[in-house]
Design an enzyme around this catalytic site. Sequence first.
Site, PDB file in Angstrom:
ATOM      1  N   LYS A 163      -9.860   5.623 -11.462  1.00  0.00           N
ATOM      2  CA  LYS A 163      -9.320   6.034 -10.049  1.00  0.00           C
ATOM      3  C   LYS A 163     -10.680   6.603  -9.369  1.00  0.00           C
ATOM      4  CE  LYS A 163      -4.922   5.023 -10.526  1.00  0.00           C
ATOM      5  NZ  LYS A 163      -4.287   4.095  -9.605  1.00  0.00           N
ATOM      6  N   LYS A 262       2.438  -6.458  -8.433  1.00  0.00           N
ATOM      7  CA  LYS A 262       3.367  -5.448  -9.121  1.00  0.00           C
ATOM      8  C   LYS A 262       4.792  -5.696  -8.525  1.00  0.00           C
ATOM      9  CE  LYS A 262       0.709  -0.993  -9.291  1.00  0.00           C
ATOM     10  NZ  LYS A 262      -0.222  -0.669  -8.004  1.00  0.00           N
TER      11      LYS A 262
HETATM   12 MG    MG Z   1      -3.780   0.163  -7.487  1.00  0.00          MG
END
Ligand code: MG
Length: 371
Positions: A163, A262
Amino acid sequence: MQVEAVELFHVRMPMKEVWRTAFSEESDIESIFVRMVVDGQEGWGETAPYRSPQYSAEWCDGAFGVLRDWLAPALIGQEIASGAALAAQLACFKGNPFAKAGLDLAWWDARARLEGQPLWRLIGGVDNHVEVGADIAVLADIDALIVEVGKAQDAGFKRTKLKFRPGWDVGMVRAVRGAFPDAVIHVDCNSGFTLDDLPLFRELDRFGLAMIEQPLAHDDLLDHARLQAELDTPICLDESIISLDRARKAIEIGACGWINLKVGRAGGLTNAIAIHDFCQEHDIPCWVGGMLESAVGQGPSLALSTLGNIRYPCDIFPSDRFYHEDLSEPSIRLAGPSSILAPETPGHGFAPDPDRLRARTIRHAAVGRER
Ligand code: MG
């Protein structure tokens, strides 16, 4: 296939540790379990747009309300023969992909169970061994990060995602690259930057990353195309890909070299498969991401990950990575270094444990009536 009833469970699951990204910090994860009864057969879906509208415009309370008041009532009593028919039935309601996904995923689970087939086979999966990667949040300091990346390397994960957010950016990547010169690494920016950060991305371009995930705004395509033209490292779009139409436009203008699929953000498995197939026809490789969710939420993602154009280790995690106890049975476990098996049982293979579901439910609604 007639939709008879829909039940909604808004749940809260405590996480083992706080999860820090470019957009939020989470200590619990909230999601909505959807139980749908189709021709007397139940199916389960889970959708997890987060507690607050910081990942996208949707959030759990809002998704619960739109499911209870609008989307689920529109399906009750309807004959739904395909995922496309379900999407068409809901098409009059704008947006709300996560909410729609809850229904789509429960319908696919019920259909696969009615047919006695594992979901991954039903949708044309080629192999149920799914390659998965490691995902590391923003941590307290670089030393802690080097330890975590080392653990992921030792465990045999074939790629590690970091991240990335302002302040935890190029210096962090330089340190990791220095310690692990050959590791397959990419960064996920979760839409935390703008084109003003071009110098930062030019610097980042030198570290041999596999990709840079969603550097710019969550709903942008055009600026991503401008940034991609300046970089050798491929951009992977995630938040921006909410529909087949968005994927088509992104590819047409050269906004990305990869797409992260997703099921929640795309409005369900039906749309995710359509995006996958379109990308395959246009030579854009995909991989599958997930939200913070239980095994019920990850089950359809596992099925999606078995399709032919999934060409990078996916974000599907063993249940004990994030939670002391998964709400679902069975929990998800690694089948070997860096791999998880899509179940051979009918449906996506996961359902909530009734006692744990009851204990974690903070709101419940029922629409329609079972025969
Ligand atoms: Mg992502």
